[in-house]
Design a protein around this motif. Structure first.
Motif, short mmCIF file in Angstrom:
data_model
loop_
_atom_site.label_atom_id
_atom_site.label_comp_id
_atom_site.label_asym_id
_atom_site.label_seq_id
_atom_site.Cartn_x
_atom_site.Cartn_y
_atom_site.Cartn_z
N MET A 1 38.12 -2.06 -23.89
CA MET A 1 37.34 -3.05 -24.53
C MET A 1 35.91 -2.50 -24.64
SD MET A 1 37.04 -6.67 -23.37
CE MET A 1 35.84 -7.54 -23.11
N MET A 2 35.37 -2.85 -25.66
CA MET A 2 34.05 -2.38 -26.01
C MET A 2 33.11 -3.56 -26.11
SD MET A 2 34.43 0.56 -28.58
CE MET A 2 33.29 0.76 -29.49
N ARG A 3 31.92 -3.26 -25.77
CA ARG A 3 30.95 -4.33 -25.83
C ARG A 3 29.73 -3.78 -26.54
NH1 ARG A 3 29.06 -8.20 -21.05
NH2 ARG A 3 28.27 -9.69 -22.44
N ILE A 4 29.19 -4.58 -27.35
CA ILE A 4 28.01 -4.16 -28.09
C ILE A 4 26.82 -4.82 -27.41
CG2 ILE A 4 26.85 -4.27 -30.30
CD1 ILE A 4 29.60 -4.33 -31.53
N VAL A 5 25.84 -3.96 -27.05
CA VAL A 5 24.65 -4.44 -26.36
C VAL A 5 23.50 -4.33 -27.33
CG1 VAL A 5 23.14 -4.10 -24.39
CG2 VAL A 5 25.56 -3.58 -24.18
N THR A 6 22.78 -5.43 -27.46
CA THR A 6 21.66 -5.45 -28.39
C THR A 6 20.37 -5.17 -27.66
OG1 THR A 6 21.29 -7.77 -28.08
CG2 THR A 6 22.79 -7.17 -29.86
N GLN A 7 19.34 -4.91 -28.45
CA GLN A 7 18.03 -4.62 -27.91
C GLN A 7 17.50 -5.84 -27.15
OE1 GLN A 7 16.54 -1.69 -27.89
NE2 GLN A 7 14.73 -2.44 -26.89
N ALA A 8 17.72 -7.02 -27.63
CA ALA A 8 17.26 -8.24 -26.99
C ALA A 8 17.94 -8.39 -25.63
CB ALA A 8 17.55 -9.44 -27.87
N ARG A 9 19.23 -8.02 -25.61
CA ARG A 9 19.97 -8.13 -24.35
C ARG A 9 19.42 -7.14 -23.35
NH1 ARG A 9 22.54 -10.96 -20.81
NH2 ARG A 9 24.24 -9.90 -19.80
N ILE A 10 19.06 -5.94 -23.72
CA ILE A 10 18.51 -4.92 -22.83
C ILE A 10 17.16 -5.39 -22.31
CG2 ILE A 10 17.59 -2.58 -22.75
CD1 ILE A 10 19.86 -1.74 -24.57
N GLU A 11 16.33 -5.95 -23.17
CA GLU A 11 15.02 -6.43 -22.75
C GLU A 11 15.17 -7.58 -21.75
OE1 GLU A 11 12.95 -7.37 -26.35
OE2 GLU A 11 12.71 -5.26 -26.87
N GLN A 12 16.16 -8.46 -22.02
CA GLN A 12 16.42 -9.57 -21.10
C GLN A 12 16.87 -9.03 -19.75
OE1 GLN A 12 15.79 -12.86 -21.47
NE2 GLN A 12 16.50 -13.17 -19.37
N LEU A 13 17.74 -8.05 -19.74
CA LEU A 13 18.21 -7.46 -18.48
C LEU A 13 17.06 -6.75 -17.75
CD1 LEU A 13 21.68 -6.00 -19.52
CD2 LEU A 13 21.25 -7.93 -18.01
N THR A 14 16.16 -6.11 -18.47
CA THR A 14 15.00 -5.45 -17.87
C THR A 14 14.09 -6.48 -17.22
OG1 THR A 14 15.12 -3.73 -19.57
CG2 THR A 14 13.09 -3.87 -18.33
N ARG A 15 13.85 -7.63 -17.94
CA ARG A 15 13.04 -8.69 -17.35
C ARG A 15 13.72 -9.28 -16.12
NH1 ARG A 15 12.31 -9.86 -22.80
NH2 ARG A 15 13.89 -11.47 -22.72
N ASP A 16 15.01 -9.48 -16.19
CA ASP A 16 15.76 -10.01 -15.05
C ASP A 16 15.69 -9.05 -13.84
OD1 ASP A 16 16.42 -12.23 -16.47
OD2 ASP A 16 18.50 -11.60 -16.91
N GLU A 17 15.74 -7.74 -14.15
CA GLU A 17 15.66 -6.74 -13.09
C GLU A 17 14.27 -6.78 -12.45
OE1 GLU A 17 15.80 -1.93 -12.38
OE2 GLU A 17 15.65 -2.68 -14.40
N ALA A 18 13.22 -6.88 -13.25
CA ALA A 18 11.85 -6.94 -12.73
C ALA A 18 11.67 -8.19 -11.87
CB ALA A 18 10.85 -6.90 -13.87
N THR A 19 12.22 -9.31 -12.36
CA THR A 19 12.13 -10.55 -11.59
C THR A 19 12.89 -10.40 -10.28
OG1 THR A 19 11.99 -11.80 -13.65
CG2 THR A 19 12.55 -13.03 -11.69
N ALA A 20 14.06 -9.79 -10.30
CA ALA A 20 14.87 -9.60 -9.10
C ALA A 20 14.16 -8.65 -8.12
CB ALA A 20 16.26 -9.07 -9.46
N ASP A 21 13.53 -7.60 -8.67
CA ASP A 21 12.77 -6.67 -7.80
C ASP A 21 11.61 -7.39 -7.12
OD1 ASP A 21 14.38 -4.48 -8.27
OD2 ASP A 21 13.07 -3.60 -9.82
N GLU A 22 10.87 -8.20 -7.94
CA GLU A 22 9.74 -8.96 -7.35
C GLU A 22 10.24 -9.92 -6.28
OE1 GLU A 22 5.92 -10.13 -6.54
OE2 GLU A 22 6.62 -8.38 -7.64
#
Length: 177
Positions: A1-22
């Protein structure tokens, strides 16, 4: 199965990661502070416990010593009570009539009083009189001329006290013989 990841999804994951790190950093700081408080409290409690153990051990030693002293004092008190009872029975039961005392005189002065003649002999031996020395009657010599003299006394109920066992010969009145 393949999943298509969009730029918005990557930015959201990056923000979520920063929030989780904080959030992880804040939780770590809070945990470190809590651990520090816990360590200080544990150190303080351990110190109090050690001081309490030390004080308890010291009190235990003092108590053990006091119990030993109390036991010795009770034993001594018991022995003194027995001796007092024995002396009272002896005093109540026996008449003193006829009992003797021996006074040791040193150049006419009373040196010591003894319950028996043998005790007086033993004491004179400590003052240089050889054991086994024959004690002879004083004859007419005054007491003050003899270095050591034993003077026996006997209890006389008539006078309620002790008197000389042997009274000296009376001196002639007016120098006559």
């Amino acid at each position: 199965m393949m999943r298509i990841v969009t730029q918005a999804r990557i930015e959201q994951l990056t923000r979520d990661e920063a929030t989780a790190d904080e959030r992880a950093r804040l939780v770590t700081v809070a945990a470190n502070e809590a651990f520090g408080r816990h360590a200080r409290e544990l150190y303080a409690v351990t110190g109090r416990a050690e001081r309490a153990e030390s004080a308890a051990a010291e009190v235990g030693e003092i108590l053990a010593h006091a119990v030993d002293e109390l036991a010795l004092a009770q034993e001594e008190l018991l022995l003194k009570g027995i001796e007092i009872r024995r002396l009272r029975e002896e005093l109540d039961g026996a008449s003193v009539e006829g009992q003797t005392l021996t006074v040791l005189l040193h150049y006419g002065e009373a040196h010591a009083v003894y319950g028996s003649r043998e005790d007086a002999y033993a004491d004179t031996a400590t003052h240089g009189v050889p054991i086994g020395t024959a004690w002879v009657p004083a004859r007419e010599r005054p007491d003050r001329e003899a270095q050591w003299r034993l003077m026996p006394f006997i209890y006389d109920a008539g006078c309620n006290g002790f008197r000389r066992a042997f009274t000296p010969a009376p001196e002639p009145v007016g120098g006559g013989s």
